[in-house]
Each structure stands twice: as C-alpha cells, then as structure tokens.
Scaffold this motif. Structure first.
Motif, short mmCIF file in Angstrom:
data_model
loop_
_atom_site.label_atom_id
_atom_site.label_comp_id
_atom_site.label_asym_id
_atom_site.label_seq_id
_atom_site.Cartn_x
_atom_site.Cartn_y
_atom_site.Cartn_z
N TRP A 109 6.93 1.40 -3.48
CA TRP A 109 7.57 0.73 -2.35
C TRP A 109 6.60 -0.17 -1.59
CZ3 TRP A 109 12.37 -0.02 -2.70
CH2 TRP A 109 13.18 0.90 -3.37
N PHE A 110 5.33 0.18 -1.59
CA PHE A 110 4.34 -0.70 -0.98
C PHE A 110 4.29 -2.01 -1.76
CE2 PHE A 110 0.17 -2.38 -0.03
CZ PHE A 110 0.05 -2.17 1.33
N LYS A 111 4.24 -1.94 -3.08
CA LYS A 111 4.23 -3.15 -3.91
C LYS A 111 5.50 -3.96 -3.70
CE LYS A 111 1.48 -1.66 -7.91
NZ LYS A 111 1.60 -1.32 -9.34
N TYR A 112 6.64 -3.27 -3.61
CA TYR A 112 7.92 -3.95 -3.39
C TYR A 112 7.89 -4.74 -2.08
CZ TYR A 112 12.80 -4.75 -2.28
OH TYR A 112 13.99 -5.34 -1.92
N LEU A 113 7.46 -4.08 -1.00
CA LEU A 113 7.40 -4.76 0.29
C LEU A 113 6.43 -5.94 0.26
CD1 LEU A 113 7.47 -1.77 2.80
CD2 LEU A 113 9.28 -3.46 2.37
N CYS A 114 5.30 -5.76 -0.39
CA CYS A 114 4.34 -6.86 -0.51
C CYS A 114 4.96 -8.04 -1.26
CB CYS A 114 3.06 -6.39 -1.21
SG CYS A 114 2.00 -5.40 -0.14
N THR A 115 5.68 -7.76 -2.32
CA THR A 115 6.34 -8.83 -3.08
C THR A 115 7.35 -9.56 -2.20
OG1 THR A 115 6.04 -7.65 -5.16
CG2 THR A 115 7.76 -9.34 -5.11
N GLU A 116 8.14 -8.79 -1.46
CA GLU A 116 9.14 -9.40 -0.57
C GLU A 116 8.50 -10.27 0.52
OE1 GLU A 116 12.68 -9.24 -0.67
OE2 GLU A 116 12.09 -8.63 -2.71
N LEU A 117 7.34 -9.83 1.00
CA LEU A 117 6.64 -10.56 2.06
C LEU A 117 5.62 -11.57 1.53
CD1 LEU A 117 6.05 -7.50 4.41
CD2 LEU A 117 7.72 -9.35 4.72
N LYS A 118 5.56 -11.67 0.20
CA LYS A 118 4.63 -12.58 -0.48
C LYS A 118 3.16 -12.28 -0.12
CE LYS A 118 8.05 -16.24 -1.11
NZ LYS A 118 9.00 -15.32 -1.61
N ASN A 119 2.84 -10.98 -0.10
CA ASN A 119 1.47 -10.52 0.13
C ASN A 119 0.93 -9.91 -1.16
OD1 ASN A 119 1.56 -11.13 2.89
ND2 ASN A 119 2.30 -9.10 3.42
N GLU A 120 -0.37 -10.06 -1.37
CA GLU A 120 -1.02 -9.40 -2.49
C GLU A 120 -1.17 -7.91 -2.14
OE1 GLU A 120 -2.04 -10.40 -5.55
OE2 GLU A 120 -1.01 -12.28 -5.13
N PRO A 121 -0.67 -7.00 -2.98
CA PRO A 121 -0.66 -5.58 -2.62
C PRO A 121 -2.02 -4.95 -2.34
CG PRO A 121 0.83 -5.97 -4.45
CD PRO A 121 0.07 -7.25 -4.23
N ILE A 122 -2.99 -5.13 -3.21
CA ILE A 122 -4.27 -4.42 -3.03
C ILE A 122 -5.03 -4.93 -1.81
CG2 ILE A 122 -6.50 -3.91 -4.09
CD1 ILE A 122 -4.98 -3.64 -6.77
N PRO A 123 -5.20 -6.23 -1.62
CA PRO A 123 -5.87 -6.68 -0.39
C PRO A 123 -5.11 -6.27 0.89
CG PRO A 123 -5.81 -8.47 -1.99
CD PRO A 123 -4.95 -7.36 -2.53
N THR A 124 -3.79 -6.25 0.81
CA THR A 124 -3.00 -5.83 1.97
C THR A 124 -3.24 -4.35 2.27
OG1 THR A 124 -1.32 -7.50 1.47
CG2 THR A 124 -0.65 -5.68 2.92
N PHE A 125 -3.29 -3.54 1.22
CA PHE A 125 -3.58 -2.12 1.39
C PHE A 125 -4.96 -1.94 2.03
CE2 PHE A 125 -5.58 1.73 -0.46
CZ PHE A 125 -4.77 2.69 0.13
N HIS A 126 -5.95 -2.65 1.53
CA HIS A 126 -7.30 -2.55 2.07
C HIS A 126 -7.31 -2.90 3.56
CE1 HIS A 126 -9.23 -3.11 -2.17
NE2 HIS A 126 -8.62 -1.96 -2.04
#
Length: 130
Positions: A65-82
């Motif tokens: 779900w984190f990856k899904y939200l990042c995709t929807e918001l056009k964010n890169e998942p790993i840097p966003t998590f960091h």
C-alpha cells in the motif's frame, strides 16, 4: 506513541507502523522462538511462529500500500520511505535484521539498510549485493 504521531497520514502510518515497527518484530521473533524451544516450551514456540508468519503479511501489506500511494502521488517509494522515517522515527534503524523474513514481505535491503547505524560504505556494499 508512533501510532498517535502518524494518525493524520496514511503514508506515515504505513512507513512507521508496518514497515519499521512490524518489520522489527520480524527481526526479533525468530530468536524468541528459539529461546522458547530451548527452554522446553514448544507450544509457545509454535504459537509465536504463527504470529511471526502473520507479521510477514502485515509488513507485506504495508509495502504494497505504501508503493500504491507513492505511485498515485507520483513519488519514488524508497526515497519517500527514507524521508518519512528520518522525519518521524527517532534515531536510526538498528541491526540485527532478519533479511530473510523481510524479503518474504517484499521489504528488501534497499528500503532499510541506508537508515541504519552501520557505516554507509558497508551498508551500500550490502545493498549492491542484493
């Protein structure tokens, strides 16, 4: 406290609760299972093993779900998590890590090793080997 601090953001909640705290459960539970077995309590060890398997699904859901939200918001998942962990979690992530359990959950080293107390060179070397 982390639950309260992440109550207003689903992304923060997924990152901190599912991908930090519950992943930590994956790190420490195998040793607890072994201690119970060694201490002559196989019934509790079996129950803890079931909980451990369930924790894998919790971390997996968090990553999904984190990856899904990042995709929807056009964010890169790993840097966003960091970024979220650095902002909302106190201190670095601390080894030892149960890489096998985390991998089963789809939570690879690239997600968490850069956030550890290890020297960056050894962490990046380990990330490149995966």
């Amino acid at each position: 406290q982390s639950a309260l601090e992440s109550k207003d953001s689903l992304m923060n909640r997924l990152a901190i609760i599912h991908m930090v705290h519950e992943a930590r459960g994956l790190d420490v539970t195998p040793k607890s299972i072994q201690r119970l077995k060694s201490g002559g309590d196989p019934k509790s060890a079996t129950l803890l093993k079931e909980i451990y398997e369930d924790e894998i699904t919790h971390v997996e859901a968090g990553v999904k779900w984190f990856k899904y939200l990042c995709t929807e918001l056009k964010n890169e998942p790993i840097p966003t998590f960091h970024k979220i962990v650095k902002k909302n979690f106190r201190g670095p992530l601390k080894p030892p890590f149960n890489h096998e359990g985390r991998e089963k959950a789809g939570f690879t080293k690239k997600w968490y090793l850069p956030l550890t107390v290890k020297k960056a060179t050894s962490a990046s070397r380990e990330i490149k080997s995966t």
